[in-house]
Scaffold this motif. Structure first.
Motif, PDB file in Angstrom:
ATOM      1  N   LYS A   1       0.677  -1.092   0.278  1.00  0.00           N
ATOM      2  CA  LYS A   1       0.144   0.162  -0.283  1.00  0.00           C
ATOM      3  C   LYS A   1       0.731   1.383   0.031  1.00  0.00           C
TER       4      LYS A   1
ATOM      5  N   CYS B   1      -8.987   5.716   4.716  1.00  0.00           N
ATOM      6  CA  CYS B   1      -8.965   5.140   3.238  1.00  0.00           C
ATOM      7  C   CYS B   1      -9.467   3.666   3.698  1.00  0.00           C
TER       8      CYS B   1
ATOM      9  N   CYS C   1      -5.814  10.431   5.789  1.00  0.00           N
ATOM     10  CA  CYS C   1      -6.024   8.636   6.303  1.00  0.00           C
ATOM     11  C   CYS C   1      -4.622   9.062   7.148  1.00  0.00           C
TER      12      CYS C   1
ATOM     13  N   CYS D   1      -7.149   1.074   3.882  1.00  0.00           N
ATOM     14  CA  CYS D   1      -6.351   1.135   4.482  1.00  0.00           C
ATOM     15  C   CYS D   1      -7.515   0.311   5.774  1.00  0.00           C
TER      16      CYS D   1
ATOM     17  N   CYS E   1      -2.339   5.628   5.402  1.00  0.00           N
ATOM     18  CA  CYS E   1      -1.318   5.579   4.417  1.00  0.00           C
ATOM     19  C   CYS E   1      -0.939   7.903   3.939  1.00  0.00           C
TER      20      CYS E   1
HETATM   21 ZN   LIG Z   1      -5.156   5.038   3.830  1.00  0.00          ZN
END
Ligand SMILES: [Zn+2]
Length: 840
Positions: A541, A638, A617, A641, A620
């Protein structure tokens, strides 16, 4: 007493084989150290060197660490005379008349030259020697102090008293003539050179006779003996407290761990105020200013070493507001914050009571004052006044520190005042003290301006004046114009007022500190399958986020730092990843923020506060909008995540172990078995939350531990320290890296577990030094935990790179302030992750 005792005789046989610039600077340090002991007398025997010289090596021109063995050969020091055209030679006649400006031409030929452009020539040139046998006399007045040098040793040998003893008026240091030199080197080069100058020693060796009778200090507890280099320091500090020569202190800049405290204590027990001094209004008290975290340690060490010395800890809201209460103690220990706040109180009171000194300063044109003529200071002074007007209707604010004429003011970790414009620095400079000392292992970290702040506090003329300092030193260094000359001037001053020894130096063939062995092992810990999956998912990610950032041309340093933070946390424990940024910020910037070494953290703190502006987020850093936000937590997560957050939450509930926790328990068991429960362990983590996670496992195993982090109040923290030091059954201390990696003395522990890696190896070394320092009796075992095939591998590589850089620069101090570049950061992601070509 003064000066009549047999003194150790110093004779220096030094050989210097450094290359080029390093060569010249390394040599300077020799000279500096040599000239720091003017009072020791000259070489005793005929075979002592009467010639001092700097010899340069021939050969390659790259800046590399000099081969230590190269130093072993002893040869006299020779000053190369590359700059004889610029430096006036020692006059051959006995007397020289000095200009009355107070700024004399450079009188001593012992200021080694720093040939910039001709530097390559050094390698081809034969060294010249300078005859040092002609005496020097200063007869006119006002007369600055001549620079003590080996020359003075000789002088003193023939006539015990300083020939210039009676004509001194101030601790003015003569500096090189100010005529224009057009030698240009780049500002960067100049800064680098200065830094190397400051970082000093470079593993030099020192030969000197030391009378170990001087290792016993009357007033110290009987079993305390100074180490040889501390005997030298004791004598030097005494030399620097000599009103007859207008010497009122200086900078003790020994490396951390060499015993700056104990050397300072020799002054406190030996250099006491006499009745006549008290009649002059001086208190018999030494004021020690230090970071809050070190107050207890200072007080402890004083009472431990000098039993009859009374100590008052002056901080906290219940502290006295009565100056006479302070005067009753031999030593008062306080903090930079208290000095600052009492100064503000004092200033606001000063107006009404028309305290002569300060109010006159306020009312007069500040620029006319010798010590505050910096424009920046004026500005600060004014803004302070404006603020006071608003808040003035106060009255009994505490300002006791400013009601005492201190016998001695000692700034510990004096780099705390490196920024002269800060209130803390201004306040310290305003403390009244007969003798003034700065203790610091890093007298200069980033910029040459930092030295100005120390000079100003020490009232070292002429450089306590900003205009002079700026003209003579700061500006030339920053512009590169006349930088060489500027460095020479600085050298002259530092020769006189600073003593610096480094840990890796030797004295008479022995290491300064005979410490037990230290071994550092990197310990690989293994993820279990679920940890592995969690980390892999997160890393994927993060890499896609990075790619997106790069694609959009957003070279967002802050986001990248945060993504890395999450990966590092995932190596510790999944729970950490889902934490609010805010709590990360808090633990990376604990309240007990310690003085100066915060640069690395500050980036992150800045990063977090910047993040607060938009909704991002929390895992991330992707900006959140109605399309990508998770339905349950649209403010924080988000959609992508959500799974990470869920796993983290799950982990928190069931509180599973993690790879690192398992390893910690194993290591602790090993230590226990090996030492039959005798040895103690420090566990460092950068994340206080990680310490929270470790605690229950220690409890489970019946391991007694204490904790030390920035969120604890001072009293609780001190209780923790006391417990680990004195309670046998307490065998582990959990420390947040930020709160406890510097300053603390934890020699009760000889095992150190570093749960997570820090970017900067120099900071790690500092942390290790908590255990590996004077007083440690056992070998020290350091375990750095890491997870294979994660970001931590790359951090280790980065550390190695930084070490290399530091080695190349020959300066341990410098690395401390190396920030990570964007390249460094990106390299920390999986190499394949960013090298792929993006379709443009
Ligand atoms: Zn995220």
């Amino acid at each position: 007493m003064e000066g009549t005792k047999t003194r150790p005789i110093l004779s220096f046989f030094l050989s210097l084989n450094y290359d080029l610039l390093e060569d010249a600077y390394g040599t300077h340090r020799m000279m500096q150290d040599t000239s720091l002991y003017p009072g020791f007398g000259g070489p005793k025997s005929k075979d002592s060197p009467s010639v001092i010289s700097v010899s340069s090596s021939s050969g390659s021109s790259s800046a590399v660490l000099p081969n230590r063995s190269a130093h072993r050969t002893k040869s006299p020091i020779v000053i190369s005379s590359d700059e004889e055209d610029e430096l006036p030679k020692r006059p051959s006649s006995g007397a020289s008349t000095l200009p009355s400006s107070g700024i004399s031409p450079l009188e001593t030929p012992l200021i080694p030259s720093l040939p910039p452009l001709k530097i390559r020539d050094l390698t081809q040139k034969k060294v010249d020697t300078i005859d040092l046998s002609s005496p020097v006399r200063f007869v006119s007045k006002p007369t600055p102090i001549p620079i003590p040098s080996n020359k003075d040793f000789l002088l003193q040998h023939s006539s015990p008293a300083y020939t210039y003893g009676r004509v001194q008026h101030t601790d003015t240091i003569p500096i090189a003539d100010t005529s224009e030199d057009n030698v240009y080197i780049s500002p960067a080069e100049a800064e680098k050179a200065i830094r190397e100058l400051m970082s000093g020693g470079m593993g030099q060796e020192l030969e000197t006779e030391i009378n170990m009778d001087d290792a016993i200090v009357k007033g110290f507890r009987q079993d305390i003996k100074l180490l040889p280099h501390q005997v030298i320091g004791r004598a030097w500090m005494k030399e620097r407290e000599d009103p007859s020569k207008k010497r009122f202190g200086g900078i003790l800049a020994d490396d951390m761990g060499l015993g700056k405290t104990i050397q300072t204590l020799t002054r406190i027990v030996e250099g006491r105020a006499r009745k006549s001094d008290r009649d002059d209004g001086w208190a018999a008290t030494t004021l020690v200013v230090c970071p809050l975290a070190l107050v207890e340690q200072w007080a402890d060490e004083i009472t431990k070493m000098a039993e009859d010395t009374t100590v008052l800890k002056h901080h906290g809201s219940s502290r006295t507001s009565d100056p006479t209460a302070l005067r009753k103690f031999r030593v008062v220990v306080t903090t930079y914050d208290v000095v600052k706040s009492e100064y503000e109180a004092y200033m606001s009171g000063a107006k009404d009571e028309s305290h002569t000194k300060l109010s006159s300063k306020k009312n007069s044109e500040a620029g006319s004052d010798d010590d505050t003529s910096s424009g920046a200071l004026d500005k600060f002074g004014r803004s302070l006044n404006v603020k006071e007007k608003k808040t003035r209707p106060k009255s009994n604010k505490k300002s006791a520190l400013f009601g005492v004429k201190w016998w001695r003011v000692v700034l510990d970790e004096a780099h705390s005042i490196k920024n002269v414009k800060t209130k803390g620095a201004i306040s310290c400079c305003e403390l009244e003290g007969k003798y003034r000392w700065c203790l610091t292992g890093t007298p200069m970290q980033n910029s040459v301006d930092e030295l100005y702040s120390l000079f100003k506090f020490l009232r070292i003329k002429p450089y306590s004046n900003w205009t002079t300092f700026n003209e003579h030193v700061a500006k030339p260094v920053k512009t590169g114009r006349g930088a060489i000359r500027a460095m020479k001037r600085l050298q002259v001053v530092l020769n006189q007022i600073m003593l610096r020894r480094q840990k890796d130096q030797t004295l008479n063939g022995k290491a300064l500190l005979d410490l037990p062995k230290r071994t550092v092992s990197v310990v690989s810990c293994e993820f279990d399958s679920s940890e592995k999956a969690f980390y892999a998912g997160l890393e994927n990610k993060m890499e896609s986020v990075i790619k997106k950032l790069m694609r959009n041309g957003q070279n967002n340093y802050i986001s990248v730092l945060l993504l890395l933070l999450r990966l590092r946390q995932a190596c510790n424990h999944p729970v950490l990843v889902a934490q609010d940024y805010k709590s990360d910020m808090e633990e990376l910037d604990p309240k007990a923020k310690r003085s100066a070494d915060d640069d690395d953290t500050d980036i992150l703190v800045g990063a977090f506060s910047q993040l607060g502006v938009t909704r991002k987020c929390r895992v991330c850093t992707t900006e959140l909008n109605s399309r990508n936000a998770a339905p349950d937590e649209p403010e924080h997560l988000c959609l992508d995540c959500v799974p990470f957050a869920q796993q983290a939450k799950q982990a928190e509930k069931t509180r599973p172990t993690s790879a690192k926790i398992r390893m910690i328990l194993k290591l602790l068991a090993d230590v226990k078995e090996r030492s039959r429960g005798e040895e103690k362990t420090i566990i460092f983590s950068q994340f206080t939350k990680m310490l929270d996670l470790i605690e229950p496992f220690l409890k489970d195993k019946g391991i007694k531990y204490v904790r030390y982090d920035g969120s604890m109040d001072l009293k609780t923290r001190n209780e923790s320290l006391q417990a680990i030091k004195t309670v046998k059954s307490v065998c582990v201390i959990l420390i947040s890296f930020k709160a406890g990696s510097t300053g603390l003395n934890l020699t009760a522990c000889n095992n150190v577990i570093l749960v997570d890696l820090w970017w900067n190896p120099a900071l790690e070394d500092q942390a290790f030094d908590r255990a590996h320092r004077l007083g440690q009796k056992r070998d020290v075992h350091i375990f750095k935990l890491k997870i294979d095939e994660t970001v931590e591998d790359r951090i280790l590589t980065l550390q190695e790179k930084k070490r290399e850089l530091a080695r190349a620069a020959l300066s341990g101090d410098k690395i401390k302030n190396m920030r990570l570049g964007m390249d460094d950061l990106l390299a920390l992601f999986r190499p394949g992750g960013r090298d792929e070509d993006e379709e443009d």
